[in-house]
Design a protein around this motif. Structure first.
Motif: not given
Lengths: 225, 412
Positions: A93, A95, A97-98
């Protein structure tokens, strides 16, 4: 149907809104072959992300057919779709998304948990891919202790840890500086060279130019590629 | 729907870790459950302690196997009263009752005689009972010094008596009472025995007793045979109801108006005690249930907040392959671990609270009631807390499970 195609879209439409329907995607037909390195470009709001979510089996198209690895996706149950996301598709992604409260290693292990792989074997595989993306020294760091480029590399490691056929990246360089972005694209290119089918979204022409094929979307339709 | 063990294990671990991310929030949320469970545990403990104490006391004054046959005190109308006054418990009744059942261990008549006893210039208002040699055995009351009444005392209607500890303290202070003569109704009775002091609640009244041979009372004091009561002891607890029925039949066969005789057994007392404590447990249980429901609503509220806060996280899990059931379990386990933690906290503070209550009762009410926490109570508490977690975690978990991954990942 193209025999070596991993992704085959036939007249895909996606609409939202009840009475007055708005098209996010209109009559998209695409065929993407195994090992292709494809860039999707287009202005904001043109439907790129919706297309990526449909390709990633996170959204079901309103109409049209989607054949993934020569199997129709339409009509699958939610849990079958989850299974496909787990084993066949990796997602990266813009951003990252961790999971903020999990270490890089734990983040990479996540898909393997849902694949039912336990303990030492899971950890070894996660370490392996983290080494491959050059983060062997950062495995126990949490996302807030990593730079943007490092976060995206963790995300790539997570996306490829379950050895998917297809990697989808939605503006993977969008939050990164140019040099880091280029390094990420280079990493994706390397994965493509190893036979993974890679589709990434970007509206940066320089990034798009790296692809072996580019698809341009304007106003919910494919206009070139 | 199948969940693999790896996912199950990770979901449990994650639920447990989640408790410690916002410790204060967790603590506040589980306080409702903890208070409910603590109240449940403490009250069950004290309730059980009270019940046990009453039963213990009863057993110590002659066991629960004692059946008492007595004349009914207050009658309804004049005619009834006349009948009752005419009615008597006599030697014939004694014989009848002793033959009524083969399960009788011993039988003892009692005549209550009111009046003051004197020694030198001291006096004491005790209870003078005319009875036989079996009274001590029936009341499970031992002799401390001297001897109890004997068959010979009865046969000769001797002027002797056996006294309780309070009688001794009031009349003789530290002197040895054995051999002393006390005065009662213009007659002298030599003390031949001192009974052991009964120092528990339901047995203290025995300490005030002055026991005379029943024949002595009949011949020298009342001049007639009219027993106040006849005590019958069954050979074992289990025979009490049978003996009671046999006695009842025997009484009915001899007495014109069977209503003038009342038969008491402590089994009935214990049964009504059990009923009362059931009722208490039931009404207290419903209040606890309300507290637990309020606690459950607190958990549900937190879980709904948590689902909203973690929408993106759910999206990430789903994007990498989590099924709806996996997410459902993740959140259900979290609700369950919250309520279980509340339950454990409740059990610990409930045990502590029960002990404190027991201490407070001992200090301020001068009464020894232990707080008895049974395994059953603890299991009930654990079951209830987990149950509350499941019930109130169900909706938030379903809500989380149904999150659309595509929307969740673009959620701000």
């Amino acid at each position: 149907m193209n025999k070596s195609a991993v992704i085959e879209l036939d007249n895909i439409c996606y609409t939202y809104g009840g009475g007055k329907q708005v098209f996010a995607l209109q009559n998209i037909s695409l065929s993407i072959g195994s090992g292709e390195f494809v860039a999707i470009s287009g202005p904001s709001g043109s439907g790129k992300s919706t297309l990526m979510h449909i390709l990633g089996c996170m959204l079901t198209p309103t109409s049209g057919g989607y054949c993934l690895l020569a199997e129709e996706v339409a009509g699958r149950t939610a849990s079958q779709m989850a299974q496909i996301r787990n084993s066949t598709i990796g997602f990266v992604f813009q951003n990252f998304n961790l999971l903020p409260r999990a270490s890089a290693l734990k983040n990479v292990e996540l898909p393997l948990i849902y694949a039912g792989i336990a303990g030492r074997k899971r950890k070894a595989r996660a370490l392996d891919v983290l080494t491959r993306v050059g983060l062997a020294a950062r495995v126990s760091h949490h996302p807030n202790e990593l730079s943007g480029g490092e976060k995206q590399r963790v995300a790539i490691a997570r996306a490829i840890v379950s050895k998917p056929k297809i990697l989808l990246a939605d503006e993977p360089t969008g939050n990164l500086d140019r040099a880091t972005g280029k390094a990420i694209i280079a990493m994706l290119k390397e994965l493509a060279a190893d036979g993974m089918t890679i589709i990434y979204v970007s509206h940066d022409l320089e990034m798009v130019a790296e692809a072996t094929r580019s698809i341009h979307i304007v106003d919910s339709r494919v206009v070139g590629g | 729907m199948f969940v693999n063990n790896v996912v199950l294990g990770e979901a449990l671990l994650s639920a447990f870790k989640q408790l410690f991310i916002h410790p204060l929030r967790t603590l506040l949320t589980i306080s409702g459950i903890a208070i409910g469970i603590a109240a449940l545990i403490a009250m069950m403990g004290i309730g059980e302690g009270t019940r046990q104490k009453v039963i213990d006391d009863m057993e110590r004054i002659g066991g629960t196997g004692v059946i008492s046959v007595e004349l009914r005190g207050g009658a309804m109308n004049d005619q009834d009263r006349d009948n009752i006054q005419k009615d008597k418990l006599t030697r014939e009744d004694m014989t009848l009752l002793s033959q009524a059942s083969s399960l009788i261990m011993s039988i003892s008549p009692v005549i209550h005689v009111p009046g003051m006893v004197f020694f030198a210039d001291l006096r004491f208002e005790g209870q003078v009972y005319g009875t036989n040699q079996f009274y001590g055995e029936i009341r499970d009351w031992q002799v401390e010094r001297g001897r109890f009444l004997t068959r010979v005392d009865l046969d000769y209607a001797s002027n002797i008596c056996v006294i309780g500890s309070e009688v001794r303290h009031n009349l003789f202070a530290d002197q040895d009472p054995i051999g002393k003569k006390i005065h009662f109704r213009n007659d002298e009775f030599t003390v031949v025995g001192l009974m052991v002091e009964r120092n528990f609640e339901a047995g203290r009244w025995l300490n005030k007793l002055i026991l005379l041979p029943v024949d002595t009372v009949e011949k020298r004091i009342t001049g007639q045979t009219n027993y106040t009561q006849i005590l019958v002891k069954a050979d074992k607890m289990a025979s009490v109801s049978i003996v009671r029925d046999q006695i009842e039949k025997a009484i009915q066969s001899r007495h014109v108006n069977p209503d003038s005789i009342v038969i008491h057994s402590q089994v009935e007392v214990i049964n009504s005690l059990e009923r009362a404590s059931m009722l208490m447990r039931f009404s207290f249980g419903s209040i606890t249930l309300i507290v637990l429901v309020v606690g459950g609503i607190g958990i549900m509220n937190l879980m709904l907040v948590s689902v909203t806060e973690r929408t993106r996280e759910v999206g990430i899990h789903k994007a990498v392959g989590a099924k709806n059931i996996d997410i459902f379990l993740l959140f259900l386990f979290e609700a369950m671990s919250l309520s279980l933690l509340g339950g454990i906290l409740g059990i610990v503070s409930g045990i502590q609270g029960g002990r404190f209550l027991s201490f407070a009762i001992a200090t301020y009410l001068d009464n020894q009631v232990a707080c008895i926490i049974s395994n059953k109570a603890i299991m009930l508490a654990v079951f209830f807390s987990v149950f509350i977690g499941v019930v109130f975690g169900l909706y938030p978990a379903m809500k989380a499970a149904n999150i659309d991954p595509s929307k969740a990942l673009s959620y701000e």
